[in-house]
Design an enzyme around this catalytic site. Structure first.
Site, PDB file in Angstrom:
ATOM      1  NE  ARG B  75      94.954  51.159  59.091  1.00 37.20           N
ATOM      2  CZ  ARG B  75      94.738  50.748  60.348  1.00 37.20           C
ATOM      3  NH1 ARG B  75      95.727  50.695  61.212  1.00 37.20           N
ATOM      4  NH2 ARG B  75      93.541  50.391  60.731  1.00 37.20           N
ATOM      5  NE  ARG B 144      99.201  50.682  65.067  1.00 36.99           N
ATOM      6  CZ  ARG B 144      97.997  50.275  65.457  1.00 36.99           C
ATOM      7  NH1 ARG B 144      96.918  50.853  64.978  1.00 36.99           N
ATOM      8  NH2 ARG B 144      97.872  49.311  66.331  1.00 36.99           N
ATOM      9  CE  LYS B 205      95.132  51.843  69.543  1.00 34.29           C
ATOM     10  NZ  LYS B 205      93.872  51.488  68.880  1.00 34.29           N
ATOM     11  CE  LYS B 207      95.737  54.802  66.399  1.00 32.30           C
ATOM     12  NZ  LYS B 207      94.263  54.919  66.388  1.00 32.30           N
ATOM     13  CB  CYS B 413      84.932  53.311  62.248  1.00 28.55           C
ATOM     14  SG  CYS B 413      83.755  52.262  63.105  1.00 28.55           S
ATOM     15  CB  CYS B 419      85.925  46.116  62.227  1.00 27.00           C
ATOM     16  SG  CYS B 419      86.919  46.439  63.684  1.00 27.00           S
ATOM     17  CB  CYS B 458      84.143  48.905  69.088  1.00 31.12           C
ATOM     18  SG  CYS B 458      85.861  49.221  68.660  1.00 31.12           S
ATOM     19  CB  CYS B 462      88.664  53.772  63.770  1.00 37.65           C
ATOM     20  SG  CYS B 462      89.488  52.274  64.306  1.00 37.65           S
TER      21      CYS B 462
HETATM   22  S1  SF4 Z   1      86.136  51.957  65.828  1.00 35.74           S
HETATM   23 FE1  SF4 Z   1      86.042  49.885  66.510  1.00 35.74          FE
HETATM   24  S2  SF4 Z   1      84.496  48.994  65.164  1.00 35.74           S
HETATM   25 FE2  SF4 Z   1      85.116  50.880  64.219  1.00 35.74          FE
HETATM   26  S3  SF4 Z   1      86.710  50.217  62.817  1.00 35.74           S
HETATM   27 FE3  SF4 Z   1      87.697  50.925  64.683  1.00 35.74          FE
HETATM   28  S4  SF4 Z   1      87.985  49.067  65.819  1.00 35.74           S
HETATM   29 FE4  SF4 Z   1      86.476  48.603  64.273  1.00 35.74          FE
END
Ligand code: SF4
Ligand SMILES: Cc1cc2nc3c(=O)[nH]c(=O)nc-3n(C[C@H](O)[C@H](O)[C@H](O)COP(=O)(O)OP(=O)(O)OC[C@H]3O[C@@H](n4cnc5c(N)ncnc54)[C@H](O)[C@@H]3O)c2cc1C
Ligand SMILES: NC(=O)c1ccc[n+]([C@@H]2O[C@H](COP(=O)([O-])OP(=O)(O)OC[C@H]3O[C@@H](n4cnc5c(N)ncnc54)[C@H](OP(=O)(O)O)[C@@H]3O)[C@@H](O)[C@H]2O)c1
Ligand code: HEM
Ligand SMILES: Cc1cc2nc3c(=O)[nH]c(=O)nc-3n(C[C@H](O)[C@H](O)[C@H](O)COP(=O)(O)O)c2cc1C
Lengths: 601, 553
Positions: B75, B144, B205, B207, B413, B419, B458, B462
């Site tokens: 990244r 980040r 982390k 942000k 995401c 991931c 998840c 993100c």
């Molecule tokens: S939201 Fe969860 S599943 Fe989606 S990219 Fe981020 S860490 Fe991975």
């Protein structure tokens, strides 16, 4: 033994019983006489003594009572020296067979491995029999390298007291069939030696030809007055040869997604408990693809029901092409024979004047490109080569994978659209099916060193990694503790790293001491196994100095370059001249510390 | 802070890492595996690199006696998402060479390379440096990538915010010696403890985002520390400081929850770096280091209180903050197609799923080769071609065509297969999910702006799914939580209306919501606001009322 019932007749065991081991009338008289003289206790003692004596003789030691007398005699007898130059052990089998037959005929035969033989001794021996194969492109097998340079040297001595015979092993699919046997034969004659027999050039069916050769040879030698004499010379254990069957218990495609090849791990459940050693090979008698056979019959305009003779047995043409004839490959000699017998002059002419891409053809392709003018079904079957078994390095170990034999098989797709007879079959045989016509073959020159502390350097490309899986499984089971170093080359890290998880575990367990990999087509430089050896030149040299055995398995071209690289390393690391390095290398080969098992490109 | 508890495992790894070196050099050289050692997996993050594996192939490869198909995601650090066109073309070339030809624009205005082989990491990072780019501190327990209002060339105020963002990004970079030594191969560097972060960096982390009302495109309530720029007399006069946001939570851990950031106070623009420094130091020293699930700033604030925090921060700054002043957002989202502002005429290019690869990437590169001005990545993983040439119009329009109104605001995401945290599909699921609910929308509503749809695989969040007017959060294969009622301005979280349900059930609930929207909507009322009102009034049932005992956990 005074039992009236047996008084008049010979006891069953003395007549040789049902097993037919009859004594000569003269011997029987002696035994009968003895039986009348001896007490039962003496007889019992004697039976034990005789049994013991039989054991001694098979262990090549003279029974102590007779030794002095026998030893004196054997010194004065002319010995037949059987010299073997073998890479995969087939010539050794032939040599053992011949030795046994000569001995049975009462001669003194001594089997010697060319790797350990001083060629200068050829000046002193009266009779030499060469059992040699051809490797590379018409080159001598590794152990015969020294003989080759001795004979080909301009200062080679006269050998006019030597009488010799040559049994050559080869494969007609190579352009220089039995070249090394021919070279020896011609050179010995030019050095003044006298042939005992015509040279034999043998492809397949080694046993029958070895038998014929041995009979002819003993007849010839006996005619020369070689006195019969019982002496047995040590030889190595015979290779296991019995055909057996197995069930395909597991078949896994090891090549990862997107791979450029298809390599399968195959587990066979053997019908008889296998008795191989790591390094040995399993031979598979393939069957041809029925569709290809049907297409070939159609192209030739033959009916399935035609009858032909194969090895004096009558079978249907269809069956002959399916099971008896090589149709997936076309050699120079087959193409030439077809050109002649089928009256295809265009083919005959082109074969003479240009190099045709025969490796791209199968018989069907040849027939389509050059349709026959005339050819009987029998003619076709006669000109084709017999369908030979294919060898696969066993990648399991008897101590770890009981009752099983594992293979690592690359499905050959050359040219595109066609599959290899054996690899195509193995890659598709359904799990649970029985496979017939398997046999395991000892590969005596590719076994682990006896001493479990000797370091080993294993170098492989492609499926050549197979025997090393067997080696390391065995090492793990037996607690072998030498330095175990594997160098492996393939195309892609992601897809072609066969048994990657197993290697990682073996490294963790310290069974495998070191693993270097050379993946050549990942875009990080076209690296090969020999480059890895160069990078580690110091370690390689150190290991060689420690007495390491080197094993190379995989492509033929690779093996050649690896050998050159090792020679280069010896020269540079040892600060030696080219000659001296050669000498060191010769010593390594001579002491059988360099082992190779190579096939194809 | 809970000082009696044992530091978490990661704290130990950090403290032993020799300023983020660990055994990275050995791990990279280890040729028989595509992975790095477990500790190094953690340390790689500080260099902007995540180890991943193709989860679709895990089982298959296990049977093939092969290790998982490991690869790396890299990244970039790209405050405000600004690239020159030469940099963009350079990145595309690096992706072709080292990243399976694929680039992923992210919802935090940056670019990710995926599918990078371990053996290519050094070449890739060195290639980035040659373009004037790096990946330092884009993952790991540090500050980040900093987000700024999109796009920075829209006005002098945007430009000012961009400059602040860049200054913050620069100020809190981790110490570079490991990066230079291990990845840039600039020779051995002395190992020194990071002068700002100290030996164990932050507890978690961190942000930072900056926003400029009325557009809340960055979702300014969603991060640990945020600055809202207030313009007075056509001048960027002050910043409202928001702290303690963060959307990530864990299923089945009631101590965790998504939080919106709250106002700590106000500062002058030139104080932004000093405020950030104080907040970072405060979190560094007070965050929970024994339980990573309680380590983010939002929990520290909850534990110690906003009052205490403001007091400490002012002390650390040696200056007082002003009290917060009110501000308001009216919308969020990007301009797509041609649009004009003080900075000129630009083109907003919709990028489906933020994914650039294959033919699409090649055609985009051909356009960008003829574009000399900057390119900015938006918080919705789209691209703005600043001061684009009108000649490029037809080619730009032809790239992916105009999106449907629903697709234009949708985000998903990366999730499966790469991931490691993913619990359910996201990027790969979005197109089919969108088409299904678009037809429900057609059937029931027709008029009005469709809701913003966001999916994450998840609860890490993100793409900020609990701030989507229709939000899906993966809980298991094919199972999602559904959130409704989030504000279209990003200032109110959605509420859980279905938990761990399959598509059929989710669609039924959405259909119910659309039907209610059609019948109950007040004039001009956005979907999210309407849903919120209906949830308040009980016309729309939350999950407990809907499926008694039906939902797990
Ligand atoms: S939201 Fe969860 S599943 Fe989606 S990219 Fe981020 S860490 Fe991975
Ligand atoms: C000692 C020894 C050990 C061996 N061990 C293994 C092993 O462990 N695993 C393994 O997979 N193979 C091994 N081989 C090779 C194997 O015996 C066969 O030669 C191979 O599988 C091809 O046989 P086939 O009947 O499938 O193809 P064929 O029907 O004989 O040939 C079909 C076509 O493929 C071409 N061809 C033949 N061999 C190759 C090749 N290697 N690559 C590309 N094209 C080829 C032929 O020229 C022909 O055109 C070993 C060979 C030897 C001599
Ligand atoms: N018709 C034939 O008789 C024949 C014979 C051999 C191989 N082949 C072709 O090759 C495949 C199988 O052969 P293979 O198992 O040997 O696989 P391969 O893919 O040809 O070779 C395996 C690995 O060995 C390397 N290698 C090739 N030549 C080498 C050399 N001289 N020294 C050291 N390393 C070398 C290769 O590198 P590179 O990537 O640089 O090649 C590759 O990394 C088949 O699919 C077939 O297409 C055909
Ligand atoms: C068929 C029956 C028998 C067989 C096959 C047999 C076999 C043998 C063999 C192979 C040896 C040699 C072992 C060696 O090399 O060290 C041996 C030694 C011996 N056997 Fe037997 N035996 C038999 C019966 C007997 C009997 C009945 C006796 C005694 C009553 C006997 C007494 C001995 C003795 C004393 C030796 C040692 C000889 C020595 O040291 O030289 N054996 N026997
Ligand atoms: C790599 C390789 C190369 C070979 N080259 C030739 C050759 O050029 N001419 C030939 O007649 N046979 C060639 N052969 C066939 C062998 O001579 C034949 O398999 C023989 O039976 C092997 O006997 P051995 O096990 O005693 O070495 C070659 C075999 C291999 C594996």
């Amino acid at each position: 033994m005074s039992d009236p019932e047996h008084e008049s007749s010979t006891p069953l065991f003395l007549s040789g019983g049902r097993s037919g081991m009859a004594l000569t009338p003269e011997q029987r008289r002696v035994v009968d006489a003895l039986c009348h003289e001896l007490t039962p206790e003496q007889m019992i003692w004697l039976s034990g003594y005789l049994a013991g004596a039989a054991g001694w003789s098979s262990q090549s030691q003279s029974p102590p009572l007779l030794a002095p007398q026998g030893a004196a005699d054997s010194q004065s007898l002319p010995v037949v020296t059987i010299l073997v130059g073998s890479e995969t052990g087939k010539s050794l089998l032939v040599a053992q067979h011949i030795t046994r037959r000569l001995e049975e005929a009462g001669m003194v035969a001594q089997l010697r491995d060319l790797a350990e033989y001083n060629p200068a001794d050829l000046r002193k021996v009266p009779y030499a029999v060469f059992c040699v194969s051809t490797h590379g492109e018409g080159e001598p097998p590794l152990p015969a390298a020294e003989l080759q340079s001795y004979l080909q040297a301009s200062k080679a001595p006269k050998l006019d007291r030597l009488q010799f015979a040559v049994f050559g092993l080869g494969d007609r699919s190579y352009p220089r069939f039995c070249q090394f046997a021919r070279d020896i034969d011609e050179r010995l004659v030019s050095l003044g030696a006298k042939p005992l027999l015509q040279r034999v050039e043998c492809e397949g069916d080694h046993e029958q030809q070895a038998e014929n050769f041995a009979q002819a040879l003993s007849a010839r030698l006996l005619a020369q007055g070689q006195a019969p004499r019982l002496e047995v010379v040590p030889g190595r254990g015979a290779a296991r040869h019995l055909p057996t069957a197995a069930m395909a218990a597991e078949r896994l495609l090891l090549s990862g997604r997107g791979a450029s090849k298809a390599v399968y791990h195959i587990e066979l459940q053997m019908e008889q408990n296998p008795t191989y050693q790591p390094g040995d090979t399993l031979h598979i008698q393939p069957c041809n693809d029925p569709a290809t056979v049907a297409a070939l019959l159609a192209a030739m305009g033959y009916a399935d029901s035609e009858q032909v003779q194969v090895n004096d047995v009558t079978v249907s043409l269809h069956q002959a092409l399916l099971e008896r004839c090589e149709i997936t490959t076309v050699s120079q000699s087959v193409a030439a024979a077809y050109g002649q017998m089928a009256g295809v002059n265009a083919l005959t002419e082109r074969l003479e004047h240009e190099t045709l891409p025969l490796e791209q053809w199968d018989v069907l392709e040849m027939v389509r490109l050059f349709p026959p003018q005339r050819l009987t079904p029998q003619g076709l079957v006669d000109l084709l080569r017999p369908l030979a078994p294919r060898a696969y390095s066993i990648c399991s170990s008897p101590s770890t994978h009981e009752g099983e034999v594992h293979l690592l098989v690359e499905q050959v797709f050359t040219p595109p659209g066609r599959v290899g007879a054996a690899s195509g079959f193995l890659a598709t045989v359904p799990v649970g099916n029985m496979l017939q016509g398997l046999s395991w073959h000892e590969n005596p020159y590719f076994h682990l060193p006896q001493d479990p502390t000797v370091p080993i350097l294993m170098i492989a490309t492609g499926t050549g990694i197979a025997p090393f899986r067997s080696f390391m499984a065995e090492a793990r089971e037996t607690g072998r503790r030498g330095f175990h170093w594997l160098v492996f080359g393939e195309r892609h890290f992601r897809t072609d790293f066969y048994y990657q998880r197993e290697w990682q575990r073996l490294l963790k367990e310290k069974v495998l001491s070191r693993l270097d990999v050379a993946f050549s087509r990942d875009g990080f430089g076209r690296v090969h196994v020999q480059d890895r050896l160069m990078e580690q030149a110091q370690l390689v040299y150190g290991q060689l100095q420690e007495g390491a055995h080197v094993y190379v398995c995989g492509g033929e071209a690779m093996e050649k370059e690896v050998r050159q690289t090792l020679l280069g390393i010896i020269q540079s690391q040892g600060s030696l001249g080219a000659e001296q390095a050669q000498e060191v290398w010769r010593q390594i080969e001579k002491s059988r510390r360099y082992h190779r098992d190579v096939y194809g490109g | 802070m809970n000082t009696t508890s044992k530091p978490s495992e990661l704290e130990v790894i950090k403290s032993k890492s020799r300023a983020l070196r660990g055994t990275l050099a050995e791990s990279l050289a280890h040729a028989i595996t595509g992975a790095v050692s477990p500790d190094d997996v953690q340390l790689l993050k500080y260099h902007g690199i995540y180890m991943q594996d193709d989860r679709d192939l895990r089982d298959e490869r296990l049977h093939q006696k092969l290790e998982p198909a490991y690869s790396y995601m890299v990244r970039l650090r790209l405050p405000g998402g600004v690239l020159s066109s030469a940099q963009f073309l350079g990145i595309a070339e690096l992706a072709r060479r080292y990243g399976a030809g694929s680039l992923r624009l992210t919802s935090r205005e940056t670019v990710q390379f995926h599918h990078v082989d371990k053996r290519a990491l050094r070449s890739l990072l060195q290639g980035c440096v040659a373009l004037g780019l790096d990946s330092r501190g884009t993952c790991g327990d540090v500050n980040r990538n900093v987000m700024t209002p999109h796009h920075p060339f829209a006005s002098p105020h945007h430009q000012a915010m961009q400059e602040l963002g860049e200054a913050i990004s620069r100020a809190f970079l981790p110490e570079p010696s490991a990066y230079e030594e291990v990845f840039l191969e600039r020779g051995q560097r002395p190992v020194t403890v990071d002068s700002f972060y100290g030996p164990v960096y932050l507890p978690r982390k961190f942000k930072i985002a900056l926003a400029l009302p009325p557009n809340n495109d960055v979702d300014v309530f969603a991060y640990d520390l945020n600055f809202v720029g207030l313009v007075e007399d056509d001048r960027l006069a002050r910043l409202v400081v928001l702290v303690g946001g963060g959307l990530s939570f864990s299923h089945d851990d009631a101590r965790t929850a998504p939080y919106l950031a709250q106002a700590l106070g106000c500062c002058r623009p030139e104080q932004a770096v000093a405020v950030a420094r104080a907040v970072l130091l405060w979190q560094r020293d007070h965050g929970d280091r024994s339980d990573r699930k309680q380590a983010r700033l939002k929990y520290t604030v909850a534990r110690l209180g906003l009052e205490r925090m403001r007091h400490d921060v002012e002390e650390l700054m040696g200056a007082a903050l002003e009290d917060p002043v009110p501000f308001a957002f009216t919308h969020r989202g990007d301009h797509l197609g041609w649009f004009e502002d003080q900075g000129g005429r630009h083109y907003g290019l919709f990028v489906p799923g933020g994914r650039l690869e294959g033919n699409g990437l090649e055609r985009l590169c051909a356009v960008i080769a003829r574009h000399d001005e900057p390119i900015c990545i938006s918080p919705n993983h789209n691209i703005t071609l600043v001061r684009a040439n009108l000649d490029l119009s037809s080619e730009l329009d032809a790239l992916w065509g105009p999106p449907t109104p629903m697709a234009a605001q949708a985000m998903a995401c990366v999730s499966l297969p790469t991931c490691p945290l993913a619990m359910a599909e996201s990027e790969r699921y979005l197109p089919q999910f969108l088409s299904k609910i678009a037809s429900l929308w057609q059937a029931h509503v027709v008029q009005g702006r469709p809701p913003s749809v966001r999916i994450t695989g998840c609860p890490n969040g993100c793409t900020r799914s609990v701030l989507g007017e229709v939000g899906l959060v993966g809980k298991g294969p094919g199972l999602y939580n559904l959130y409704l009622g989030a504000s279209p301005r990003g200032d109110r979280l959605g509420r859980l209306v279905a938990e761990g349900q399959q598509e059929e059930h989710l669609l039924a609930r959405i259909e119910e919501a659309f039907a209610l929207f059609a019948s109950q909507r007040l004039a001009e009322e956005p979907f999210g606001d309407c849903m919120n009102r209906l949830l308040d009034t009980g016309l729309l049932a939350d999950r407990a009322a809907v499926s008694p005992g039906g939902a797990a956990g």
